[in-house]
Scaffold this motif. Sequence first.
Motif, PDB file in Angstrom:
ATOM      1  N   TRP A  36      44.310  25.741  -8.689  1.00 57.25           N
ATOM      2  CA  TRP A  36      43.737  27.007  -9.094  1.00 57.25           C
ATOM      3  C   TRP A  36      45.020  27.982  -8.930  1.00 57.25           C
ATOM      4  O   TRP A  36      45.247  28.763  -9.810  1.00 57.25           O
ATOM      5  N   VAL A  37      45.297  28.168  -7.615  1.00 61.06           N
ATOM      6  CA  VAL A  37      46.216  29.109  -7.387  1.00 61.06           C
ATOM      7  C   VAL A  37      47.581  28.973  -8.142  1.00 61.06           C
ATOM      8  O   VAL A  37      48.003  29.965  -8.834  1.00 61.06           O
ATOM      9  N   LEU A  38      48.005  27.858  -8.398  1.00 64.10           N
ATOM     10  CA  LEU A  38      49.119  27.347  -9.300  1.00 64.10           C
ATOM     11  C   LEU A  38      49.106  28.043 -10.628  1.00 64.10           C
ATOM     12  O   LEU A  38      49.621  28.617 -11.295  1.00 64.10           O
ATOM     13  N   ALA A  39      47.602  27.754 -11.193  1.00 62.74           N
ATOM     14  CA  ALA A  39      47.332  28.252 -12.450  1.00 62.74           C
ATOM     15  C   ALA A  39      47.488  29.700 -12.554  1.00 62.74           C
ATOM     16  O   ALA A  39      48.243  30.173 -13.584  1.00 62.74           O
ATOM     17  N   TYR A  40      46.677  30.629 -11.838  1.00 63.01           N
ATOM     18  CA  TYR A  40      46.381  31.879 -12.009  1.00 63.01           C
ATOM     19  C   TYR A  40      47.775  32.531 -11.325  1.00 63.01           C
ATOM     20  O   TYR A  40      48.200  33.586 -12.012  1.00 63.01           O
ATOM     21  N   ALA A  42      51.039  23.431 -18.618  1.00 65.41           N
ATOM     22  CA  ALA A  42      50.912  23.116 -17.259  1.00 65.41           C
ATOM     23  C   ALA A  42      49.901  24.079 -16.693  1.00 65.41           C
ATOM     24  O   ALA A  42      48.685  23.520 -15.766  1.00 65.41           O
ATOM     25  N   VAL A  43      49.777  25.220 -16.929  1.00 65.24           N
ATOM     26  CA  VAL A  43      48.630  26.155 -16.499  1.00 65.24           C
ATOM     27  C   VAL A  43      47.224  25.633 -16.942  1.00 65.24           C
ATOM     28  O   VAL A  43      46.505  25.500 -15.731  1.00 65.24           O
ATOM     29  N   THR A  44      47.223  25.031 -17.969  1.00 60.24           N
ATOM     30  CA  THR A  44      45.758  24.478 -18.491  1.00 60.24           C
ATOM     31  C   THR A  44      45.512  23.151 -17.552  1.00 60.24           C
ATOM     32  O   THR A  44      44.465  23.082 -17.003  1.00 60.24           O
ATOM     33  N   ALA A  45      46.701  22.455 -17.510  1.00 65.69           N
ATOM     34  CA  ALA A  45      46.517  21.126 -16.522  1.00 65.69           C
ATOM     35  C   ALA A  45      46.060  21.750 -14.975  1.00 65.69           C
ATOM     36  O   ALA A  45      45.417  20.721 -14.500  1.00 65.69           O
ATOM     37  N   PHE A  46      46.761  22.547 -14.541  1.00 66.83           N
ATOM     38  CA  PHE A  46      46.543  22.915 -13.059  1.00 66.83           C
ATOM     39  C   PHE A  46      44.996  23.492 -13.124  1.00 66.83           C
ATOM     40  O   PHE A  46      44.238  22.926 -12.021  1.00 66.83           O
ATOM     41  N   TYR A  47      44.283  24.182 -13.999  1.00 61.87           N
ATOM     42  CA  TYR A  47      43.021  24.425 -14.038  1.00 61.87           C
ATOM     43  C   TYR A  47      42.013  23.019 -14.072  1.00 61.87           C
ATOM     44  O   TYR A  47      41.106  22.959 -13.235  1.00 61.87           O
TER      45      TYR A  47
END
Length: 292
Positions: free
Chosen positions: A183-187, A218-223
């Motif tokens: 989650w931190v990676l995403a935001y 990638a952000v979507t995948a992280f979430y």
Amino acid sequence: MNAIAPAPHTPSRLSLWLDLIRWNRPAGWLLLLWPTLSALWVAADGFPGWHLLAVFTFGTILMRSAGCCVNDVADRDFDRHVKRTAQRPVTSGRVSTKEALAVGAVLALAAFGLVLTTNAATIAWSFAALAITLAYPFAKRVVSMPQAVLGVAFSFGIPMAFAAVQGAVPPLAWVLLLGNAFWVLAYDTEYAMVDRDDDLKIGMKTSAITLGRADVAAVTAFYLVHLAVWTWALWDRVDHALWAAALLAALAQVAWHFTLIRHRTREGCFAAFRANHWLGFTLFAGVVLALA
């Protein structure tokens, strides 16, 4: 006679310190608070008690504020080249590096005072948390995705919460930490996307630069990994219907974030970053209700 122009307003030391710790931007400490409180509830299998709730709430706020002081000192030579950060108190010279570090030290000591009211396991783990907090600002110089380091730093309230409740850190805590790190990676990648142009000019390493045109995917995948890991870890502990409702609400927010960042505008990416605390609150609410 010509009117005498009023003297320019000089901010008080207190207002500069409040600006230094981002007091007017609570989204930052909320991003740390919600997963920490979720872990407290899971560790206690319900309400953890007012003492631990107060310790981890105020401790989170204090440590995030101390982290801002260290971060601004470490980044002062970079921040002056970034439009969004050029006027931060340390970068602009209104607060000296010694003063900023002194403020940070006082805040960290206050947080440690709260930790001292818990148990030996929590006190021991607090030193690891402090070390990671101090290491993150310098990771940007050597790690291609420093957001991964931040993911550990911003998730360390989870094992500390388990230690405070149970006196030890079980495997479940580390699984939740791993999920939260995504989650931190995403935001924080959304956050890095705001400054990508400036960071490229000054040679800063960020996940937004490393991922390139794969950033949105990638952000979507992280979430999705974050939600999948937490669901897998908690499934046997929660009411399935209530957790599923929280999960659907979180997935709706992920879809909304995709619409905000897909064109990679500064405004859209910053709006997505700032809205992340609602996703954290959604999962926290799901934990509280599904454990009741």
